[in-house]
Write an enzyme that holds these catalytic residues in place. Structure first.
Site, PDB file in Angstrom:
ATOM      1  N   CYS A 254      13.237  10.817   7.774  1.00 14.18           N
ATOM      2  CA  CYS A 254      13.038  10.384   9.164  1.00 14.18           C
ATOM      3  C   CYS A 254      14.316  10.537   9.978  1.00 14.18           C
ATOM      4  CB  CYS A 254      12.571   8.945   9.193  1.00 14.18           C
ATOM      5  SG  CYS A 254      13.708   7.848   8.327  1.00 14.18           S
TER       6      CYS A 254
ATOM      7  N   LYS B   3       0.886  -1.171   0.000  1.00 15.31           N
ATOM      8  CA  LYS B   3       0.000   0.000   0.000  1.00 15.31           C
ATOM      9  C   LYS B   3       0.920   1.216   0.000  1.00 15.31           C
ATOM     10  CE  LYS B   3      -2.042   2.944   1.916  1.00 15.31           C
ATOM     11  NZ  LYS B   3      -1.819   4.356   1.524  1.00 15.31           N
TER      12      LYS B   3
ATOM     13  N   GLU C 206       9.162   1.132  11.222  1.00 14.86           N
ATOM     14  CA  GLU C 206      10.130   2.227  11.147  1.00 14.86           C
ATOM     15  C   GLU C 206       9.336   3.508  11.246  1.00 14.86           C
ATOM     16  OE1 GLU C 206      12.397   1.482   7.621  1.00 14.86           O
ATOM     17  OE2 GLU C 206      13.248  -0.335   8.466  1.00 14.86           O
TER      18      GLU C 206
ATOM     19  N   GLU D  73       8.010  16.003  16.112  1.00 18.71           N
ATOM     20  CA  GLU D  73       8.547  15.849  14.756  1.00 18.71           C
ATOM     21  C   GLU D  73       7.778  16.768  13.803  1.00 18.71           C
ATOM     22  OE1 GLU D  73       7.594  12.286  12.451  1.00 18.71           O
ATOM     23  OE2 GLU D  73       9.708  12.146  11.901  1.00 18.71           O
TER      24      GLU D  73
HETATM   25  P1  NAD Z   1       1.824   8.223   7.659  1.00 16.70           P
HETATM   26  O1  NAD Z   1       1.918   7.414   8.899  1.00 16.70           O
HETATM   27  O2  NAD Z   1       0.866   9.336   7.618  1.00 16.70           O
HETATM   28  O3  NAD Z   1       1.450   7.301   6.418  1.00 16.70           O
HETATM   29  C1  NAD Z   1       2.240   6.186   6.060  1.00 16.70           C
HETATM   30  C2  NAD Z   1       1.380   5.161   5.362  1.00 16.70           C
HETATM   31  O4  NAD Z   1       0.425   4.640   6.279  1.00 16.70           O
HETATM   32  C3  NAD Z   1       0.586   5.726   4.175  1.00 16.70           C
HETATM   33  O5  NAD Z   1       0.614   4.771   3.136  1.00 16.70           O
HETATM   34  C4  NAD Z   1      -0.806   5.882   4.766  1.00 16.70           C
HETATM   35  O6  NAD Z   1      -1.837   5.821   3.807  1.00 16.70           O
HETATM   36  C5  NAD Z   1      -0.868   4.684   5.697  1.00 16.70           C
HETATM   37  N1  NAD Z   1      -1.837   4.804   6.795  1.00 16.70           N
HETATM   38  C6  NAD Z   1      -2.216   5.931   7.443  1.00 16.70           C
HETATM   39  N2  NAD Z   1      -3.107   5.631   8.418  1.00 16.70           N
HETATM   40  C7  NAD Z   1      -3.292   4.278   8.379  1.00 16.70           C
HETATM   41  C8  NAD Z   1      -4.089   3.365   9.132  1.00 16.70           C
HETATM   42  N3  NAD Z   1      -4.866   3.754  10.136  1.00 16.70           N
HETATM   43  N4  NAD Z   1      -4.011   2.049   8.811  1.00 16.70           N
HETATM   44  C9  NAD Z   1      -3.200   1.617   7.817  1.00 16.70           C
HETATM   45  N5  NAD Z   1      -2.446   2.442   7.062  1.00 16.70           N
HETATM   46  C10 NAD Z   1      -2.475   3.758   7.345  1.00 16.70           C
HETATM   47  O7  NAD Z   1       3.306   8.721   7.353  1.00 16.70           O
HETATM   48  P2  NAD Z   1       3.778   9.688   6.165  1.00 16.70           P
HETATM   49  O8  NAD Z   1       3.260  11.058   6.435  1.00 16.70           O
HETATM   50  O9  NAD Z   1       3.494   9.028   4.870  1.00 16.70           O
HETATM   51  O10 NAD Z   1       5.366   9.667   6.362  1.00 16.70           O
HETATM   52  C11 NAD Z   1       6.052  10.518   7.222  1.00 16.70           C
HETATM   53  C12 NAD Z   1       6.362   9.802   8.526  1.00 16.70           C
HETATM   54  O11 NAD Z   1       7.103   8.624   8.244  1.00 16.70           O
HETATM   55  C13 NAD Z   1       7.230  10.607   9.470  1.00 16.70           C
HETATM   56  O12 NAD Z   1       6.767  10.445  10.777  1.00 16.70           O
HETATM   57  C14 NAD Z   1       8.605   9.951   9.334  1.00 16.70           C
HETATM   58  O13 NAD Z   1       9.453  10.101  10.429  1.00 16.70           O
HETATM   59  C15 NAD Z   1       8.223   8.539   9.110  1.00 16.70           C
HETATM   60  N6  NAD Z   1       9.307   7.812   8.451  1.00 16.70           N
HETATM   61  C16 NAD Z   1      10.061   6.951   9.187  1.00 16.70           C
HETATM   62  C17 NAD Z   1      11.123   6.285   8.594  1.00 16.70           C
HETATM   63  C18 NAD Z   1      11.998   5.357   9.384  1.00 16.70           C
HETATM   64  O14 NAD Z   1      12.763   4.620   8.782  1.00 16.70           O
HETATM   65  N7  NAD Z   1      11.938   5.347  10.699  1.00 16.70           N
HETATM   66  C19 NAD Z   1      11.387   6.478   7.233  1.00 16.70           C
HETATM   67  C20 NAD Z   1      10.591   7.376   6.523  1.00 16.70           C
HETATM   68  C21 NAD Z   1       9.541   8.022   7.138  1.00 16.70           C
END
Ligand code: NAD
Length: 485
Positions: A286, A176, A252, A388
């Protein structure tokens, strides 16, 4: 207009519900995304299950590995298609995507093909109570159908970081992608078909999170394990979903990473390193540094030098070689980052540079542009020091003692990474051992050997991925005990 369809069982599946995919450079609509409902998600999970027990499961390891090499080669052959897609979705500078995102997307298949070929075997001989002997050996079996839920900041790179090891270990996947960046996951479907990966091994369902494909996939009981990269809050929701059926997760998550600069550091290298960590990819990494601590004797000089770096980053379109910083991913995210800029101001920050939206030419004014921003003089309790933001910004505070800065760096619910700048080797080792994070960089940032463990402690993640460490999540270890004497 481009159509981004779901990729299920090797075929393209359109739906009646759509949402728009926009280019963050000017907010123009570049594609229509076909949103998967429960029906399509169920089809994808069933296809993945069938492939697991069918053509994929019956491949020999060597054949599987050869297919993964072929996937890597095909991504490289279609390098420009992937580059165009990633750049249009994210607005990031083309130079960055061509050096990091796309090459790593291909490398993630190759590296895990190499890993799985070279997994050391584990065997123990034991004495049995009757005076005989038995041999124990471990078999690594695929976990099954893996749900892969991805963010938008490094779309192809982070998705393949999970799909690569999942497939190498013999699993099948339903991906997804983020609703913001559907393009490269979709293109990868074309690659899978082109090189002959059996249908159903790699599936893509498009949609949002709650009450959409994200939720439908992670709550689907046909999924055996869930790997997720994204916000910590989303991780909590997905962990709730995974608890039904006790399915394992690999997470992550977010971070609020500290950069620590001691007075004995190589000053120019530290400024360059912190500038990169704070501003690259428009701060949407991140591993980025949003909290900087600088030892007092060099504090003023450091703030002045970082200010110059921030102000030298020219905002611009991906194809312009002079572009130093692209836009944020979306108007919505721009509003979120701007709300933090407003909070910093209200909390009494000294705004060293930035703090708003840059002036852009008329045709780009609708883009989600943002100024790289540096603050000083905020208390540690301020929102921009604790939460963040995921934008090109950092707060810089002075410190006087090593134990003080270690305590400051650790005073966060997150634990993803830290970057430490010092020429004192003993101090480097000491601090690396005391900071509660998954990754410590000394005199560097973002250097990644893909064989090493990657992941966060505290609320920054669960588990480690990378090299053989990925096998912990993507395989089940089965012990076979043979009594032979
Ligand atoms: P997000 O959590 O908003 O979304 C990530 C994914 O989860 C998307 O595909 C979204 O559609 C899906 N999603 C959202 N709510 C959901 C639910 N209830 N059930 C299932 N799926 C759901 O994150 P984002 O805004 O896309 O990315 C930014 C975040 O990602 C930041 O917090 C960043 O730190 C983190 N990040 C972490 C790493 C790491 O390696 N630790 C790497 C990259 C990004």
């Amino acid at each position: 207009m481009k159509q981004f369809q779901n990729f299920i069982d090797g075929a393209w599946v359109s739906t009646q519900r759509h949402f728009e995919n926009r280019n963050p450079v000017d907010n123009s609509v570049i594609g229509r995304v076909h949103e998967a409902g429960r029906v399509e998600v169920d089809q994808a999970v069933r296809a993945a299950r069938a492939a697991l027990h069918g053509p994929w499961g019956s491949l020999k390891l060597e054949e599987r590995v050869d297919l993964l090499y072929a996937v890597a080669d095909e991504i490289n052959r279609r390098f420009d298609d992937f580059l165009d897609a990633e750049v249009a979705d994210t607005g990031k500078p083309r130079s960055m995507a061509s050096h990091i995102d796309i090459p790593r997307g291909a490398a993630n298949f190759k590296i895990f093909a190499d890993v799985i070929k070279n997994v050391p075997a584990e065997a123990f001989e034991m004495a049995t109570p009757d005076g005989g002997a038995a041999l124990n050996y471990a078999l690594r079996k695929p976990r099954g159908v893996i749900a892969v839920v991805c963010p938008w900041n490094l779309p192809l790179l982070l998705m393949t970081w999970k799909v690569g090891p999942a497939l190498a270990c013999g699993n099948t996947v339903v991906v997804k992608p983020s609703e913001e960046t559907p393009a490269t996951a979709t293109l990868l479907g074309e690659v899978m078909n082109a090189v002959g990966v059996p249908k159903g091994v790699y599936n893509v369902v498009h949609g949002l999170g709650p009450d959409s494909a994200g939720e439908f996939l992670t709550t689907h009981r046909g999924v055996d394990a869930i790997t997720f990269t994204g916000e910590t809050r989303t991780g909590e929701a997905i962990m709730g979903a995974a608890s039904k059926g006790l399915r394992p997760v690999s997470f992550e998550l977010g971070g609020k990473n500290a950069g620590i600069v001691f007075a004995d550091a190589d000053f120019d290298a530290a400024v360059d390193g912190i500038a990169l960590a704070a501003f690259v990819n428009c701060g949407q990494v991140c591993l980025g540094t949003e909290r900087v601590y600088v030892e007092r004797p060099i504090f003023d000089k450091f703030v002045a030098a970082l200010k110059l770096k921030a102000e030298a980053m020219k905002p611009g379109v991906p194809n312009d070689k002079a572009t130093g910083i692209g836009p944020l991913i979306s108007k919505e995210h721009q509003q979120k980052v701007l709300s933090y800029y407003a909070k910093a101001k209200a909390d009494g920050a000294t705004i060293v540079t930035g703090g708003g939206v840059p002036n852009m030419p008329a045709d780009l004014q609708d883009g989600s542009w943002i100024e790289p921003t540096i603050w000083t003089d905020l208390p540690e309790t301020a929102a921009v020091v604790r939460e963040e933001i995921f934008g090109p910004c950092c707060h810089i505070a002075p410190f006087d003692r090593e134990d003080e800065v270690v305590a400051l760096a650790n005073d966060t619910p997150y634990g993803l990474c830290t970057t430490v700048w010092t020429e004192n080797l003993g101090r480097a080792h000491r601090v690396a051992g005391q900071i509660d994070v998954g990754i410590v960089w000394i005199n560097s940032w973002f250097l990644r050997d893909l064989r090493t463990a990657f992941g966060g402690s505290k609320q920054s993640g669960i588990g480690r991925e990378g090299g053989v460490h990925s096998l912990e999540f993507y395989t089940e270890l089965r012990n076979v005990c043979i009594k032979y004497a």
